[in-house]
Design an enzyme around this catalytic site. Structure first.
Site, PDB file in Angstrom:
ATOM      1  N   CYS A 190       0.827  -1.213   0.000  1.00 46.14           N
ATOM      2  CA  CYS A 190       0.000   0.000   0.000  1.00 46.14           C
ATOM      3  C   CYS A 190       0.863   1.267   0.000  1.00 46.14           C
ATOM      4  CB  CYS A 190      -0.910  -0.042   1.225  1.00 46.14           C
ATOM      5  SG  CYS A 190      -1.760   1.488   1.612  1.00 46.14           S
ATOM      6  N   CYS A 214       0.126   3.751   2.834  1.00 52.81           N
ATOM      7  CA  CYS A 214       0.606   3.157   4.091  1.00 52.81           C
ATOM      8  C   CYS A 214       2.105   3.399   4.256  1.00 52.81           C
ATOM      9  CB  CYS A 214       0.329   1.655   4.122  1.00 52.81           C
ATOM     10  SG  CYS A 214      -1.418   1.211   4.008  1.00 52.81           S
TER      11      CYS A 214
END
Length: 103
Positions: free
Chosen positions: A31, A34
């Site tokens: 991600c 993230c």
């Protein structure tokens, strides 16, 4: 060294039930947002020792992600004495993370 914890499911449940102040980051290795958020999560753990800061990999612990109804990552939660008091989806700047702890 970062103070961010990466608990397994049993350890996480213990933190959830017993921590006075718990900050949870549901994330995945793949991600992008993230990864952008990770340094701020580390800083939060370093600058706020009153909080237990944990990262939960949704790919490694899908049941935990399901329990929290995580459908988008990063998903951030603040838990005080076993109750969710704040929730945020997506990348947020560091000041917003600190405000989550206060809220």
């Amino acid at each position: 060294m970062s103070k961010v914890l990466h608990p397994n499911e049993n350890e996480f449940l213990d933190f959830y039930q017993n921590a006075e102040l718990l900050f949870i980051d549901f994330f995945a290795e793949w991600c992008g947002p993230c990864k952008m958020l990770a340094p701020s999560i580390d800083k939060l753990a370093d600058e706020h020792p009153e909080a237990t800061v944990v990262k939960i990999d949704v790919d490694a612990t899908p049941l935990l992600a399901a329990k929290f109804n995580v459908q988008s990552i990063p998903s951030l939660f603040v838990v005080k004495k076993g109750k969710i008091t704040n929730k945020q989806l997506g990348f947020v700047p560091y000041p917003a993370l600190e405000n989550m702890l206060k809220g």
